[in-house]
Scaffold this active site. Sequence first.
Site, PDB file in Angstrom:
ATOM      1  N   ARG A 238      -1.372 -28.963  40.776  1.00  0.00           N
ATOM      2  CA  ARG A 238      -2.302 -27.833  40.486  1.00  0.00           C
ATOM      3  C   ARG A 238      -2.401 -27.469  38.755  1.00  0.00           C
ATOM      4  O   ARG A 238      -1.054 -27.002  38.599  1.00  0.00           O
ATOM      5  CB  ARG A 238      -2.371 -26.525  41.367  1.00  0.00           C
ATOM      6  CG  ARG A 238      -2.727 -26.965  42.777  1.00  0.00           C
ATOM      7  CD  ARG A 238      -4.169 -27.187  42.989  1.00  0.00           C
ATOM      8  NE  ARG A 238      -4.906 -27.310  44.243  1.00  0.00           N
ATOM      9  CZ  ARG A 238      -4.766 -28.484  44.640  1.00  0.00           C
ATOM     10  NH1 ARG A 238      -4.470 -29.570  44.344  1.00  0.00           N
ATOM     11  NH2 ARG A 238      -5.289 -28.695  46.062  1.00  0.00           N
ATOM     12  N   GLU A 267     -11.392 -27.027  35.293  1.00  0.00           N
ATOM     13  CA  GLU A 267     -11.909 -28.446  35.279  1.00  0.00           C
ATOM     14  C   GLU A 267     -13.470 -28.429  35.313  1.00  0.00           C
ATOM     15  O   GLU A 267     -13.922 -27.774  36.178  1.00  0.00           O
ATOM     16  CB  GLU A 267     -11.271 -28.938  36.646  1.00  0.00           C
ATOM     17  CG  GLU A 267      -9.842 -29.091  36.444  1.00  0.00           C
ATOM     18  CD  GLU A 267      -9.279 -29.874  37.731  1.00  0.00           C
ATOM     19  OE1 GLU A 267      -9.738 -29.999  38.803  1.00  0.00           O
ATOM     20  OE2 GLU A 267      -7.860 -30.083  37.830  1.00  0.00           O
ATOM     21  N   HIS A 286      -8.261 -35.593  37.267  1.00  0.00           N
ATOM     22  CA  HIS A 286      -8.055 -35.346  38.508  1.00  0.00           C
ATOM     23  C   HIS A 286      -8.623 -36.388  39.662  1.00  0.00           C
ATOM     24  O   HIS A 286      -9.540 -35.878  40.267  1.00  0.00           O
ATOM     25  CB  HIS A 286      -8.978 -33.654  38.631  1.00  0.00           C
ATOM     26  CG  HIS A 286      -7.961 -32.961  39.937  1.00  0.00           C
ATOM     27  ND1 HIS A 286      -8.113 -31.713  39.969  1.00  0.00           N
ATOM     28  CD2 HIS A 286      -7.321 -33.502  40.961  1.00  0.00           C
ATOM     29  CE1 HIS A 286      -7.348 -31.232  40.997  1.00  0.00           C
ATOM     30  NE2 HIS A 286      -6.858 -32.550  41.832  1.00  0.00           N
TER      31      HIS A 286
END
Length: 320
Positions: A238, A267, A286
């Site tokens: 994370r 993000e 990601h």
Amino acid sequence: MKAVILESYVMEEGDLDWSGVKALVPDTTSYVRTDYADIAPRIGDAELVLINKCRIDEAVLAQCPNLKWVGIIATGTDNIDLEACRRHGVAVANVPGYSTYSVAQMTFSLLLAICQCAQRYDRAVKAGYWQLGIPAEYGLLPQVELLGKTFGIYGYGSIGRQTACIAKAFGMEVLVCTRTVRPEYAADGVEFVDFDTLLARSDVLSLHCPATPETRGLMSREALAKMKPGAILLNTARGALVDEEAVADALESGKLAFYGADAFATEPLPTQSRLRSLPGAVLTPHIAWTTKEALQRLMDITTGNLRSFLAGKGENLVNS
């Protein structure tokens, strides 16, 4: 019964197979991208919502009185106010364990990209270069052998354990810092240490824990200062675990040699992020969880969660 699917910027239409969900609830509407302001209007009077990255909080729940079940299309619950859902009588289910092997694999993909630069060498060879004649603009890094190095892991759930297995296969010494040391870990061949020891001894430190009030900002300036000079930090967990400005400073000063990351505090990673311009940062968007195999497991478990809820049972509930 009515369902709404709210996917996020990460996904593209068709990336996930929703046929199982739609077979269970034919009246299902799907949205590929959903901003926060659109969440409540799109849920509307639906009883069921399946989400990826979208925020469900008190304000959303207050506008969606028919909502009975939230299916998180992921493992993490960071974007869900679980207590608010409990107050509103909304069950929340997640998908544990679907990406264990893929995320552990990405952890070492980042590490190997740092240590051996296969992709950069590939581009150079295809451009006609060979060994010592490769120009500096290809960004080649010094080759590093992993055998005998110390690999530190913070967090020892399924992904942390799988990562430890891979590290041991490379001949690395594995240190682990985790809140709970379970009896079944005894056979893993790893050493359990406190956080300060993990920082001080790790040549490579890999993060594998959720973002909680206790772990947010875990890799602060103070923590980075306790690491070995020239260590490598990896984050496939994370973004909130890491102070990215502090990491950028550590890369620039040489305190950190490299930072490999697949998760970020914001993000998509903002264009002004200093990490984008630093040669010691190896970044992916990601996507560790998006292998074909992991996505299939994700959908199988998601569909099973929904089927269980419709049958009056409830599987993988995180706020019961």
